[in-house]
Write a protein that holds these residues in place. Structure first.
Motif, short mmCIF file in Angstrom:
data_model
loop_
_atom_site.label_atom_id
_atom_site.label_comp_id
_atom_site.label_asym_id
_atom_site.label_seq_id
_atom_site.Cartn_x
_atom_site.Cartn_y
_atom_site.Cartn_z
N LYS A 179 -5.71 7.18 0.34
CA LYS A 179 -4.51 6.34 0.36
C LYS A 179 -4.91 4.88 0.23
O LYS A 179 -6.04 4.50 0.54
CB LYS A 179 -3.75 6.52 1.66
CG LYS A 179 -3.12 7.87 1.84
CD LYS A 179 -2.30 7.89 3.11
CE LYS A 179 -1.49 9.16 3.18
NZ LYS A 179 -0.57 9.13 4.31
N TRP A 180 -3.96 4.06 -0.19
CA TRP A 180 -4.17 2.62 -0.25
C TRP A 180 -4.16 2.05 1.15
O TRP A 180 -3.43 2.51 2.02
CB TRP A 180 -3.07 1.95 -1.08
CG TRP A 180 -3.23 2.16 -2.54
CD1 TRP A 180 -2.72 3.18 -3.28
CD2 TRP A 180 -3.96 1.34 -3.44
NE1 TRP A 180 -3.08 3.06 -4.59
CE2 TRP A 180 -3.84 1.92 -4.72
CE3 TRP A 180 -4.69 0.17 -3.31
CZ2 TRP A 180 -4.43 1.37 -5.85
CZ3 TRP A 180 -5.28 -0.38 -4.44
CH2 TRP A 180 -5.15 0.22 -5.68
N SER A 181 -4.96 1.02 1.35
CA SER A 181 -4.98 0.30 2.63
C SER A 181 -4.67 -1.17 2.34
O SER A 181 -4.72 -1.61 1.18
CB SER A 181 -6.36 0.41 3.29
OG SER A 181 -7.32 -0.23 2.48
N ALA A 190 0.84 -1.20 0.00
CA ALA A 190 0.00 0.00 0.00
C ALA A 190 0.87 1.25 0.00
O ALA A 190 0.61 2.20 -0.76
CB ALA A 190 -0.93 -0.01 1.21
N GLN A 191 1.91 1.25 0.81
CA GLN A 191 2.82 2.39 0.86
C GLN A 191 3.55 2.57 -0.46
O GLN A 191 3.74 3.69 -0.94
CB GLN A 191 3.84 2.22 2.01
CG GLN A 191 4.71 3.43 2.23
CD GLN A 191 3.90 4.65 2.64
OE1 GLN A 191 3.06 4.57 3.52
NE2 GLN A 191 4.13 5.77 1.99
N THR A 192 3.93 1.47 -1.09
CA THR A 192 4.59 1.51 -2.40
C THR A 192 3.68 2.17 -3.44
O THR A 192 4.12 3.03 -4.21
CB THR A 192 4.96 0.09 -2.87
OG1 THR A 192 5.86 -0.48 -1.92
CG2 THR A 192 5.58 0.09 -4.24
N LEU A 193 2.41 1.80 -3.45
CA LEU A 193 1.47 2.39 -4.40
C LEU A 193 1.24 3.87 -4.10
O LEU A 193 1.17 4.68 -5.03
CB LEU A 193 0.14 1.62 -4.37
CG LEU A 193 0.21 0.21 -4.97
CD1 LEU A 193 -1.08 -0.55 -4.66
CD2 LEU A 193 0.46 0.26 -6.45
N ASP A 194 1.14 4.21 -2.84
CA ASP A 194 0.99 5.63 -2.46
C ASP A 194 2.21 6.43 -2.90
O ASP A 194 2.08 7.53 -3.46
CB ASP A 194 0.78 5.78 -0.96
CG ASP A 194 -0.61 5.35 -0.51
OD1 ASP A 194 -1.55 5.39 -1.34
OD2 ASP A 194 -0.75 4.98 0.67
N ASP A 195 3.40 5.88 -2.64
CA ASP A 195 4.64 6.59 -3.01
C ASP A 195 4.76 6.76 -4.52
O ASP A 195 5.34 7.74 -4.99
CB ASP A 195 5.86 5.83 -2.47
CG ASP A 195 5.95 5.88 -0.95
OD1 ASP A 195 5.24 6.69 -0.32
OD2 ASP A 195 6.73 5.06 -0.39
N ALA A 196 4.21 5.79 -5.28
CA ALA A 196 4.28 5.86 -6.73
C ALA A 196 3.22 6.81 -7.31
O ALA A 196 3.22 7.09 -8.51
CB ALA A 196 4.09 4.47 -7.33
N GLY A 197 2.33 7.29 -6.47
CA GLY A 197 1.30 8.22 -6.93
C GLY A 197 0.09 7.54 -7.54
O GLY A 197 -0.73 8.20 -8.18
N VAL A 198 -0.03 6.25 -7.34
CA VAL A 198 -1.20 5.52 -7.84
C VAL A 198 -2.34 5.73 -6.86
O VAL A 198 -2.21 5.43 -5.68
CB VAL A 198 -0.88 4.01 -8.00
CG1 VAL A 198 -2.11 3.25 -8.49
CG2 VAL A 198 0.30 3.80 -8.92
N SER A 207 -7.53 -2.94 0.55
CA SER A 207 -7.68 -2.57 -0.86
C SER A 207 -6.58 -3.21 -1.71
O SER A 207 -6.83 -3.60 -2.85
CB SER A 207 -7.71 -1.05 -1.03
OG SER A 207 -6.53 -0.45 -0.58
N VAL A 208 -5.38 -3.34 -1.15
CA VAL A 208 -4.30 -4.03 -1.87
C VAL A 208 -4.66 -5.51 -2.02
O VAL A 208 -4.46 -6.10 -3.09
CB VAL A 208 -2.94 -3.86 -1.15
CG1 VAL A 208 -1.88 -4.74 -1.79
CG2 VAL A 208 -2.52 -2.40 -1.18
N LEU A 209 -5.20 -6.11 -0.97
CA LEU A 209 -5.60 -7.51 -1.04
C LEU A 209 -6.67 -7.71 -2.12
O LEU A 209 -6.60 -8.66 -2.91
CB LEU A 209 -6.13 -7.98 0.31
CG LEU A 209 -6.58 -9.44 0.38
CD1 LEU A 209 -5.44 -10.38 0.03
CD2 LEU A 209 -7.13 -9.74 1.76
N ASN A 210 -7.63 -6.80 -2.19
CA ASN A 210 -8.67 -6.89 -3.24
C ASN A 210 -8.05 -6.78 -4.63
O ASN A 210 -8.45 -7.49 -5.55
CB ASN A 210 -9.72 -5.80 -3.05
CG ASN A 210 -10.58 -6.05 -1.83
OD1 ASN A 210 -10.71 -7.17 -1.36
ND2 ASN A 210 -11.16 -4.99 -1.31
N LEU A 211 -7.07 -5.90 -4.78
CA LEU A 211 -6.36 -5.77 -6.05
C LEU A 211 -5.66 -7.07 -6.41
O LEU A 211 -5.77 -7.56 -7.53
CB LEU A 211 -5.35 -4.62 -5.98
CG LEU A 211 -4.32 -4.54 -7.10
CD1 LEU A 211 -4.98 -4.05 -8.37
CD2 LEU A 211 -3.17 -3.66 -6.72
#
Length: 92
Positions: free
Chosen positions: A71-73, A56-64, A76-80
């Motif tokens: 922010k990603w949780s 989640a932090q990686t996706l937030d840092d990448a601006g996704v 939500s990452v698990l659902n992805l």
């Protein structure tokens, strides 16, 4: 030009609109997955033991951006991950 050949009842219109909305949501989800997935794959390759929170932090840092939140949780990452087949859904 008419969109439909006859008048539709309210129930028929609702069905058509619901189906169109579902298709639009699915298209939008696939577009988001296409943007997020390369970041997730790179992070997993770099650290196979990465946690959902770290992803989640990686996706937030990448601006996704996630669909509804700021922010990603982890959920939500698990659902992805489940949606793209990187994680098996829980068996009930």
């Amino acid at each position: 030009m008419k969109l439909v050949p006859r008048k539709m009842s309210a129930e028929e219109r609702a069905k058509v609109m619901n189906a169109a909305g579902a298709k639009a949501r699915e298209r939008a989800a696939q577009e988001r997955y296409a943007i997020a997935l390369p970041h997730v794959r790179r992070a997993i390759e770099a650290n196979p033991a990465i946690t959902l929170r770290e992803l989640a932090q990686t996706l937030d840092d990448a601006g996704v951006k996630p669909l509804r939140a700021a922010k990603w949780s982890a959920p939500s990452v698990l659902n992805l991950l489940k949606a793209v087949g990187l994680r098996e859904p829980a068996k009930t």
